[in-house]
Design an enzyme around this catalytic site. Structure first.
Site, short mmCIF file in Angstrom:
data_model
loop_
_atom_site.label_atom_id
_atom_site.label_comp_id
_atom_site.label_asym_id
_atom_site.label_seq_id
_atom_site.Cartn_x
_atom_site.Cartn_y
_atom_site.Cartn_z
N GLU A 46 -47.65 -17.59 -17.74
CA GLU A 46 -46.97 -16.53 -17.00
C GLU A 46 -45.47 -16.80 -16.91
OE1 GLU A 46 -51.16 -17.01 -15.25
OE2 GLU A 46 -49.57 -18.29 -16.04
N CYS A 71 -52.47 -18.99 -11.36
CA CYS A 71 -52.71 -20.04 -10.36
C CYS A 71 -51.98 -19.74 -9.07
CB CYS A 71 -52.30 -21.40 -10.91
SG CYS A 71 -50.53 -21.62 -11.14
N CYS A 80 -47.93 -19.75 -10.18
CA CYS A 80 -47.51 -18.63 -11.03
C CYS A 80 -47.44 -17.32 -10.24
CB CYS A 80 -48.47 -18.48 -12.21
SG CYS A 80 -48.34 -19.83 -13.39
N SER A 164 -66.56 -45.73 -47.45
CA SER A 164 -66.86 -44.37 -47.02
C SER A 164 -65.85 -43.34 -47.53
CB SER A 164 -66.91 -44.30 -45.49
OG SER A 164 -65.66 -44.66 -44.93
N ARG A 180 -59.50 -31.86 -34.58
CA ARG A 180 -58.58 -32.71 -33.82
C ARG A 180 -57.59 -31.85 -33.04
NH1 ARG A 180 -57.19 -37.18 -38.56
NH2 ARG A 180 -59.21 -38.29 -38.46
N THR A 192 -63.80 -48.76 -36.21
CA THR A 192 -63.18 -47.68 -36.99
C THR A 192 -61.71 -47.97 -37.24
OG1 THR A 192 -64.74 -46.02 -36.17
CG2 THR A 192 -62.63 -45.22 -36.99
N ASP A 196 -60.77 -48.62 -41.16
CA ASP A 196 -60.08 -47.50 -41.80
C ASP A 196 -58.57 -47.50 -41.60
OD1 ASP A 196 -62.58 -46.63 -42.58
OD2 ASP A 196 -62.80 -45.23 -40.91
N SER A 294 -74.53 -44.94 -28.73
CA SER A 294 -74.36 -45.19 -27.28
C SER A 294 -74.23 -43.88 -26.52
CB SER A 294 -73.12 -46.05 -27.04
OG SER A 294 -73.27 -47.34 -27.59
#
Length: 354
Positions: A46, A71, A80, A164, A180, A192, A196, A294
């Site tokens: 806004e 809000c 706002c 991989s 992402r 990871t 990688d 997990s």
């Protein structure tokens, strides 16, 4: 409202800790301005739209279209509704009530008390669905967790030598970058990062600033700080650990979050709660089988994006999911198939919690 929705879609995934909102300001059938929630949630849509109007006298008697109730509380930004009242808008038309307990109809009530007509219209769109996730996260104090898996047709994420690159094709990887951009943060495990050495960024044209912040599980703080990920300057890096003794100066640009005392395993439930407490509502998990397993064991996965290549590795490969210790069918983890899309030679299946 359709145009306001397109404005909100620009901001989806970039506005944590706030939801993405789109706004259009109209007077006498002419669009005066448009706005959307800015990077990091500030300023709100806004205010962004109002700021685009140089001659503020034009706002008197105008109509504000918003994908979400304005809000009514002051946080990092002013309420706002104060700006809407100040500039004497005539009408506010919105497509979704803000179910955040801090708002939840209070904005609508205050605007009406000031003589501003407020109308809520039924308008089904992807932003409403996106914000449903945001509100559910706030109300249950639990973020929305998306798991991304890239595997062979037989469910393997790497060969026995942990090779991989690349299982899935170029377009599947591009869709991974898009995921992402649409999430608030990425969660990965130490393995990871070690194997990688990724940047975990969004490498799509026009979305250079859409790379989310990163949370890493590293029980013993054993990761080398020479990894690429620790060279990032514009993104926040958090590490969950269980260490009591370590060199704090070594981690001056990293936020360390200690969960347990000197235990061998990170408490994944505590980690997820902590991510929520830090203002992140949508998590994309890109770790290996340990972190995926997990999260599944503790019923923390809300959605799975499973990319499957038309390749087979066999039993000697590393599986996407390891032992869940399920001994009977009434204990299986149930998910609903929401969508299935062909991506060149790959298939992307989207599952939601059953």
């Amino acid at each position: 409202m359709e145009l306001a929705t397109r404005m909100a879609e620009r901001a989806a995934g970039l506005t944590a800790p706030n939801p993405p909102v789109g706004v259009i300001i109209v007077k006498n059938g002419r669009i005066l301005s448009r706005g959307w929630t800015q990077l990091g949630g500030s300023p709100h849509a806004e205010v962004h739209a109002i700021n685009q109007v140089k001659d503020k006298s034009l706002l008197n008697g105008s109509t504000l279209y918003s994908t979400l109730e304005p809000c009514s509380h002051r946080g990092k930004n002013p309420a706002c509704i104060d700006s809407i009242i100040k500039y004497k808008f005539k009408d506010v038309i919105l497509s979704q009530k803000d179910r955040n307990p801090l708002v939840n109809g209070k904005g609508i009530k205050k605007l009406r008390n000031k003589g501003i007509k407020v109308t809520q219209i039924s308008f089904s769109n992807n932003i409403n669905k996106f914000n449903d996730v945001f509100f559910n996260s706030i109300n249950r104090n639990q973020p929305y967790v998306c798991l991304k898996i890239a595997s062979t047709a037989d469910g393997k994420i790497a060969t026995k030598t942990k090779d991989s690159k690349w299982i899935t094709g170029k377009h599947s990887r591009m869709m991974g970058h898009h995921l992402r951009a649409k999430n608030d943060c990425i969660l990965v495990g130490r393995g990871t990062v070690e194997k990688d050495n990724p940047l975990l960024n969004c490498r799509l044209s026009g979305l250079d600033n859409a790379s989310p912040d990163i949370f890493i599980l590293d029980t013993n703080l054993s990761l080398s700080l020479s990894s690429k990920i620790f060279k990032l300057k514009k993104r926040k890096i958090f590490i969950f650990h269980n260490c009591s003794n370590f060199n704090k100066k070594k981690y001056k640009n990293i936020k360390l979050i200690r969960l347990n005392d000197n235990t061998r395993k990170i408490d994944i439930k505590k980690a997820i709660k902590s991510i929520s407490a830090n203002g992140y509502h949508r998590i994309l998990v890109e770790g290996g089988s340990l972190i995926s397993t997990s999260l599944l064991k503790d019923d923390l996965i809300d959605k799975i994006f499973w990319f499957r290549a038309s390749k087979v590795i066999g039993n000697e490969g590393i599986g996407a999911i390891s032992n869940l210790d399920i001994k009977s069918m009434n204990l299986v983890k149930n998910f609903n198939l929401e969508n299935s899309v062909r991506v060149e030679d790959d298939i992307m299946d989207v599952y939601t919690r059953g």
